[in-house]
Motif scaffolding. Structure first.
Motif, PDB file in Angstrom:
ATOM      1  N   GLN A  70      82.012 -43.167  61.290  1.00 35.57           N
ATOM      2  CA  GLN A  70      81.674 -44.585  61.467  1.00 35.57           C
ATOM      3  C   GLN A  70      81.087 -44.836  62.854  1.00 35.57           C
ATOM      4  O   GLN A  70      80.116 -45.589  63.005  1.00 35.57           O
ATOM      5  CB  GLN A  70      82.915 -45.453  61.265  1.00 35.57           C
ATOM      6  N   LYS A  71      81.650 -44.201  63.881  1.00 34.52           N
ATOM      7  CA  LYS A  71      81.127 -44.386  65.249  1.00 34.52           C
ATOM      8  C   LYS A  71      79.744 -43.766  65.397  1.00 34.52           C
ATOM      9  O   LYS A  71      78.875 -44.347  66.057  1.00 34.52           O
ATOM     10  CB  LYS A  71      82.102 -43.796  66.266  1.00 34.52           C
ATOM     11  N   ARG A  72      79.508 -42.595  64.765  1.00 36.70           N
ATOM     12  CA  ARG A  72      78.173 -41.987  64.813  1.00 36.70           C
ATOM     13  C   ARG A  72      77.148 -42.904  64.144  1.00 36.70           C
ATOM     14  O   ARG A  72      76.035 -43.093  64.657  1.00 36.70           O
ATOM     15  CB  ARG A  72      78.187 -40.638  64.098  1.00 36.70           C
ATOM     16  N   ASN A  73      77.538 -43.471  62.991  1.00 33.07           N
ATOM     17  CA  ASN A  73      76.627 -44.385  62.293  1.00 33.07           C
ATOM     18  C   ASN A  73      76.323 -45.609  63.146  1.00 33.07           C
ATOM     19  O   ASN A  73      75.176 -46.081  63.186  1.00 33.07           O
ATOM     20  CB  ASN A  73      77.220 -44.809  60.947  1.00 33.07           C
ATOM     21  N   LYS A  74      77.331 -46.133  63.833  1.00 32.65           N
ATOM     22  CA  LYS A  74      77.128 -47.303  64.694  1.00 32.65           C
ATOM     23  C   LYS A  74      76.195 -46.960  65.856  1.00 32.65           C
ATOM     24  O   LYS A  74      75.307 -47.757  66.216  1.00 32.65           O
ATOM     25  CB  LYS A  74      78.492 -47.803  65.206  1.00 32.65           C
ATOM     26  N   GLU A  77      72.713 -46.738  64.564  1.00 27.42           N
ATOM     27  CA  GLU A  77      72.211 -48.094  64.294  1.00 27.42           C
ATOM     28  C   GLU A  77      71.795 -48.782  65.595  1.00 27.42           C
ATOM     29  O   GLU A  77      70.723 -49.406  65.672  1.00 27.42           O
ATOM     30  CB  GLU A  77      73.308 -48.905  63.604  1.00 27.42           C
ATOM     31  N   LEU A  78      72.630 -48.659  66.621  1.00 30.62           N
ATOM     32  CA  LEU A  78      72.302 -49.286  67.904  1.00 30.62           C
ATOM     33  C   LEU A  78      71.090 -48.628  68.559  1.00 30.62           C
ATOM     34  O   LEU A  78      70.266 -49.310  69.185  1.00 30.62           O
ATOM     35  CB  LEU A  78      73.516 -49.240  68.834  1.00 30.62           C
TER      36      LEU A  78
END
Length: 87
Positions: A70-74, A77-78
C-alpha cells in the motif's frame, strides 16, 4: 565333594522373609487423572501453542507485506502527481 557343596551353596537362593507390606496409599482423583492424562494434555497444549504461534507469524508477515505494498502504491501515485505538476 567339597567343590560340590560349595557349588550347591552358591546356587541356592535364600528367600527373604516377606515382611508385611504397607497398604497402598489412596491416590487423589486429581493426581490419578493427571498421571493418566497429563502427557496427552501437555502434548495437545504444546500443539495448540505452536499452531497459534505459526499462524500469528504468518498473519503478521502477510499484514506487513500488505502495508508495504500500500505504501509503495501511494509513493508511485504521489510521484505520478508530482511528475504531472512539474510538466
Amino acid at each position: 565333594m567339597h567343590d560340590q557343596q560349595k557349588h550347591r551353596n552358591l546356587s541356592t537362593s535364600h528367600t527373604r522373609s516377606s515382611a508385611p507390606r504397607a497398604s497402598p496409599k489412596t491416590v487423589s482423583p486429581h493426581v490419578g487423572f493427571y498421571k493418566s492424562f497429563g502427557r496427552p494434555i501437555a502434548k495437545v497444549f504444546l500443539g495448540a501453542v505452536v499452531t497459534y504461534q505459526v499462524t500469528y507469524l504468518v498473519w503478521t508477515k502477510l499484514e506487513t507485506d500488505e502495508i508495504k505494498q500500500q505504501k509503495r502504491n501511494k509513493v508511485l501515485e504521489l510521484e505520478t502527481q508530482l511528475g504531472q505538476l512539474s510538466s
